[in-house]
Design an enzyme around this catalytic site. Structure first.
Site, short mmCIF file in Angstrom:
data_model
loop_
_atom_site.label_atom_id
_atom_site.label_comp_id
_atom_site.label_asym_id
_atom_site.label_seq_id
_atom_site.Cartn_x
_atom_site.Cartn_y
_atom_site.Cartn_z
N SER A 1 0.84 -1.29 -0.03
CA SER A 1 -0.02 0.13 0.36
C SER A 1 0.91 1.20 0.11
CB SER A 1 -0.93 0.12 1.10
OG SER A 1 -1.57 1.29 1.22
N TYR B 1 -1.86 -0.60 10.42
CA TYR B 1 -1.96 -1.21 9.14
C TYR B 1 -0.79 -0.56 7.98
CZ TYR B 1 -4.16 -1.13 4.28
OH TYR B 1 -4.03 -1.21 2.84
P1 NAP Z 1 -11.74 -5.63 0.54
O1 NAP Z 1 -12.63 -4.94 -0.49
O2 NAP Z 1 -12.00 -5.37 1.94
O3 NAP Z 1 -11.46 -7.28 0.30
C1 NAP Z 1 -10.56 -7.78 1.32
C2 NAP Z 1 -10.57 -9.26 0.77
O4 NAP Z 1 -9.74 -10.06 1.69
C3 NAP Z 1 -11.87 -10.08 0.74
O5 NAP Z 1 -11.98 -10.76 -0.27
C4 NAP Z 1 -11.83 -10.86 2.27
O6 NAP Z 1 -12.58 -12.05 2.10
C5 NAP Z 1 -10.39 -11.22 2.11
N1 NAP Z 1 -9.90 -11.60 3.37
C6 NAP Z 1 -9.80 -10.88 4.40
N2 NAP Z 1 -8.98 -11.44 5.52
C7 NAP Z 1 -8.83 -12.76 5.17
C8 NAP Z 1 -8.00 -13.89 5.65
N3 NAP Z 1 -7.81 -13.71 6.92
N4 NAP Z 1 -7.98 -14.71 4.70
C9 NAP Z 1 -8.36 -15.00 3.62
N5 NAP Z 1 -9.07 -13.85 3.20
C10 NAP Z 1 -9.29 -12.63 3.67
O7 NAP Z 1 -10.24 -5.09 0.37
P2 NAP Z 1 -9.40 -4.56 -0.75
O8 NAP Z 1 -9.45 -2.95 -0.76
O9 NAP Z 1 -9.50 -5.03 -2.07
O10 NAP Z 1 -7.79 -4.76 -0.35
C11 NAP Z 1 -7.12 -5.66 -1.13
C12 NAP Z 1 -5.69 -5.45 -0.62
O11 NAP Z 1 -5.27 -4.34 -1.60
C13 NAP Z 1 -5.25 -5.30 0.71
O12 NAP Z 1 -3.99 -6.07 1.28
C14 NAP Z 1 -5.33 -3.88 1.19
O13 NAP Z 1 -4.54 -3.67 2.06
C15 NAP Z 1 -4.54 -3.58 -0.25
N6 NAP Z 1 -5.01 -1.96 -0.60
C16 NAP Z 1 -6.02 -1.42 -0.78
C17 NAP Z 1 -6.22 -0.18 -0.93
C18 NAP Z 1 -7.72 0.52 -1.18
O14 NAP Z 1 -7.77 1.89 -1.16
N7 NAP Z 1 -8.55 -0.32 -1.49
C19 NAP Z 1 -5.05 0.81 -1.04
C20 NAP Z 1 -4.09 0.12 -0.52
C21 NAP Z 1 -3.77 -1.14 -0.38
P3 NAP Z 1 -13.95 -12.13 2.68
O15 NAP Z 1 -14.84 -11.07 1.87
O16 NAP Z 1 -14.66 -13.43 2.34
O17 NAP Z 1 -14.23 -12.02 4.06
#
Ligand code: NAP
Length: 248
Positions: A143, A157
């Protein structure tokens, strides 16, 4: 030989977009999830529409047993992975460090750091040319928070993502001679549900004006960078990061 990709946390958000993008690139995909079975099944169905094999597998990446079982199941049903996209990540309500409990901090680190390590371990065992594997690619979703620190929001985080940047650098040098490339992407403000977990569903729209590009990013824009890092187009790239963060 068919190439298999495991995308952790791909029932929604960046992971779902990545699973669908890699399927459209021709990879067989494993859609991993924690709780959202229906959404994961739906992503696998969309992946299959590209003519590839796809399965959805429930596994908590912070559990060593679950991660082992995930890789065993993928090996049995799709074949050993060529690519691992470490994507599943969590954050909790925006808080100051002075208000954070040990339980919260440990939970973030267990998923965002230990989980990535455990998946890397199982992937390397199967990919390494030293073990008779065919090599492979690991992409760690970090991130922009690792550079910025997320003060006043979630420093726990941000620190977990700092650890992922270090993991990426160290592991890339450790396994390069075993045919495995390891790179990272650093998304910025992307429209997904993760901001709800932080207590501010509209966070991206509040902050987008501070970015040079003046807009939030879409999950598909992160998936495009991951797709390039997985592909052989990036064959001379390891231990590197792509910023997908609107210019900040
Ligand atoms: P999201 O929409 O909240 O999706 C998170 C996903 O992770 C869901 O599929 C969830 O599964 C799964 N998950 C959570 N805990 C888990 C575990 N212990 N084991 C297996 N699966 C798990 O998040 P996102 O925004 O797409 O984020 C994805 C990645 O991008 C993360 O690493 C986040 O830190 C990074 N990121 C995101 C942003 C942003 O602005 N969105 C920015 C920088 C980095 P369930 O739905 O089945 O619970």
């Amino acid at each position: 030989m068919r190439k298999v990709a495991i995308i952790t946390g791909s029932s929604k958000g960046i992971g779902a977009a990545t699973a669908i993008r890699l399927a459209s690139d021709g990879y067989d995909v494993c859609v991993n999830y924690l709780s959202n079975e229906n959404a994961a099944d739906e992503v696998a169905l969309i992946a299959k529409s590209y003519g590839v094999n796809a399965i959805s597998v429930k596994a908590d990446i912070s559990s060593e047993t679950d991660v082992k079982q995930l890789f065993e199941k993928v090996g049995r049903e799709l074949g050993n992975p060529y690519a691992l996209v470490n994507n599943a990540g969590i954050l909790f309500r925006q808080s100051r460090v002075a208000e954070m409990s040990a339980e919260r901090i440990n939970q973030v680190l267990k998923t965002n750091v230990t989980g990535y390590f455990l998946c890397c371990k199982e992937a390397i065992i199967r990919m390494s040319t030293k073990n008779g594997g065919h090599g492979g690619v690991i992409v760690n979703v970090s991130s922009a928070a690792s550079r910025i620190g997320s003060g006043g929001e979630y420093v726990d985080y941000a620190a977990s993502k700092g650890a992922i940047d270090t993991l990426t650098l160290g592991l890339a040098s450790e396994v390069a001679e075993e045919g495995i490339r390891v790179n990272g992407v650093r998304p910025g403000f992307i429209y997904t549900d993760i901001h709800k977990s932080g207590g501010e569903p509209n966070r991206v729209d509040r902050l987008k004006e501070i970015l040079p590009l003046k807009r939030g990013g879409q999950p598909e824009e992160v998936a495009a960078a991951i797709s390039w890092l997985v592909s052989s187009e990036s064959s001379y790239t390891t231990g590197s990061f792509i910023e997908v963060s609107g210019g900040r």
